[in-house]
Design a protein around this motif. Structure first.
Motif, PDB file in Angstrom:
ATOM      1  N   UNK A   1      -6.521  18.088   0.574  1.00 36.25           N
ATOM      2  CA  UNK A   1      -5.079  18.336   0.699  1.00 36.25           C
ATOM      3  C   UNK A   1      -4.257  17.257  -0.003  1.00 36.25           C
ATOM      4  N   UNK A   2      -4.889  16.123  -0.283  1.00 37.18           N
ATOM      5  CA  UNK A   2      -4.199  15.050  -0.995  1.00 37.18           C
ATOM      6  C   UNK A   2      -4.213  15.267  -2.501  1.00 37.18           C
TER       7      UNK A   2
ATOM      8  N   UNK B   1       0.827  -1.209   0.000  1.00 37.93           N
ATOM      9  CA  UNK B   1       0.000   0.000   0.000  1.00 37.93           C
ATOM     10  C   UNK B   1       0.861   1.259   0.000  1.00 37.93           C
ATOM     11  N   UNK B   2       1.936   1.256   0.772  1.00 37.62           N
ATOM     12  CA  UNK B   2       2.838   2.409   0.802  1.00 37.62           C
ATOM     13  C   UNK B   2       3.462   2.607  -0.580  1.00 37.62           C
ATOM     14  N   UNK B   3       3.901   1.530  -1.208  1.00 40.73           N
ATOM     15  CA  UNK B   3       4.524   1.624  -2.531  1.00 40.73           C
ATOM     16  C   UNK B   3       3.531   2.103  -3.585  1.00 40.73           C
ATOM     17  N   UNK B   4       2.301   1.594  -3.535  1.00 38.10           N
ATOM     18  CA  UNK B   4       1.283   2.032  -4.497  1.00 38.10           C
ATOM     19  C   UNK B   4       0.984   3.520  -4.341  1.00 38.10           C
ATOM     20  N   UNK B   5       0.901   3.976  -3.100  1.00 38.93           N
ATOM     21  CA  UNK B   5       0.650   5.395  -2.858  1.00 38.93           C
ATOM     22  C   UNK B   5       1.837   6.230  -3.316  1.00 38.93           C
ATOM     23  N   UNK B   6       3.042   5.739  -3.073  1.00 35.17           N
ATOM     24  CA  UNK B   6       4.255   6.442  -3.528  1.00 35.17           C
ATOM     25  C   UNK B   6       4.230   6.604  -5.042  1.00 35.17           C
TER      26      UNK B   6
ATOM     27  N   UNK C   1       8.041  17.691  -1.406  1.00 31.77           N
ATOM     28  CA  UNK C   1       7.546  16.429  -1.951  1.00 31.77           C
ATOM     29  C   UNK C   1       8.556  15.301  -1.897  1.00 31.77           C
ATOM     30  N   UNK C   2       9.546  15.423  -1.017  1.00 30.80           N
ATOM     31  CA  UNK C   2      10.515  14.334  -0.861  1.00 30.80           C
ATOM     32  C   UNK C   2       9.805  13.152  -0.193  1.00 30.80           C
ATOM     33  N   UNK C   3      10.002  11.973  -0.725  1.00 34.13           N
ATOM     34  CA  UNK C   3       9.345  10.786  -0.192  1.00 34.13           C
ATOM     35  C   UNK C   3      10.373   9.905   0.509  1.00 34.13           C
ATOM     36  N   UNK C   4      10.456  10.050   1.810  1.00 30.24           N
ATOM     37  CA  UNK C   4      11.398   9.267   2.599  1.00 30.24           C
ATOM     38  C   UNK C   4      10.989   7.800   2.569  1.00 30.24           C
ATOM     39  N   UNK C   5      11.951   6.878   2.612  1.00 27.48           N
ATOM     40  CA  UNK C   5      11.616   5.447   2.529  1.00 27.48           C
ATOM     41  C   UNK C   5      10.825   4.961   3.742  1.00 27.48           C
ATOM     42  N   UNK C   6      10.021   3.949   3.498  1.00 32.96           N
ATOM     43  CA  UNK C   6       9.242   3.312   4.551  1.00 32.96           C
ATOM     44  C   UNK C   6      10.102   2.274   5.246  1.00 32.96           C
TER      45      UNK C   6
ATOM     46  N   UNK D   1       1.005   9.887   0.792  1.00 30.97           N
ATOM     47  CA  UNK D   1       2.116   8.960   1.025  1.00 30.97           C
ATOM     48  C   UNK D   1       2.472   8.889   2.504  1.00 30.97           C
ATOM     49  N   UNK D   2       2.619  10.049   3.126  1.00 33.65           N
ATOM     50  CA  UNK D   2       3.025  10.047   4.529  1.00 33.65           C
ATOM     51  C   UNK D   2       1.931   9.521   5.447  1.00 33.65           C
ATOM     52  N   UNK D   3       0.676   9.661   5.039  1.00 29.53           N
ATOM     53  CA  UNK D   3      -0.404   9.060   5.814  1.00 29.53           C
ATOM     54  C   UNK D   3      -0.243   7.537   5.821  1.00 29.53           C
ATOM     55  N   UNK D   4       0.002   6.957   4.657  1.00 31.67           N
ATOM     56  CA  UNK D   4       0.215   5.504   4.561  1.00 31.67           C
ATOM     57  C   UNK D   4       1.496   5.103   5.285  1.00 31.67           C
TER      58      UNK D   4
END
Length: 140
Positions: free
Chosen positions: A100-101, A56-61, A131-136, A74-77
């Motif tokens: 906001x999403x 789910x995190x990857x799909x949102x990313x 919009x930086x997407x830090x790794x999960x 993304x950060x919510x997930x």
């Protein structure tokens, strides 16, 4: 459960660093704390649950990178929050958080609201705004 019946099936999830605490009956009939490295069915179920979260995190990313969603989604997930809980934490209605999403709405958000979201996600406001997407990472 008796003390010698506490499962010790191997720790598939945490590679020996995590032990669960159970209370079991000892030889004298008293409850005593006993640690366990896991129970295979539980370890399998937890592993499958974490795989679903990671998916789910990857799909949102991917949707954020494609411009379909804002980094808030993304950060919510990533922080294992759902819409009602995030809305409550940020002090907004769910429909507002959904707005906001949307990337266009996100880009126009005021800095103080970005900072509120960033605090909830435990990241810097600059990371979120850029919009930086830090790794999960799975929590320990």
């Amino acid at each position: 459960m008796k003390k010698d019946e506490v499962p010790q099936d191997g720790d598939n999830m945490h590679h020996g660093t995590f032990k669960q605490l159970f209370y079991a009956v000892d030889q004298s009939g008293e409850y005593t704390p006993v640690t366990s490295v896991g129970w295979e069915p539980e370890n399998v179920a937890l592993g499958q649950a974490w795989e679903e979260v990671e998916l789910r995190v990857q799909e949102t990313r991917d949707k954020v990178l494609a411009g379909e969603l804002s980094p808030i989604a993304y950060y919510m997930e990533r922080t294992l929050l759902d819409l009602p809980l995030l809305a409550r934490k940020v002090g907004k209605f769910q429909w507002q958080v959904k707005r906001h999403m949307q990337p266009d709405v996100f880009r126009k958000m005021k800095r103080n609201l970005i900072e509120r979201y960033a605090g909830i996600f435990a990241i810097s406001a600059d990371v979120l705004q850029k919009g930086e997407l830090l790794p999960f990472q799975r929590p320990l």
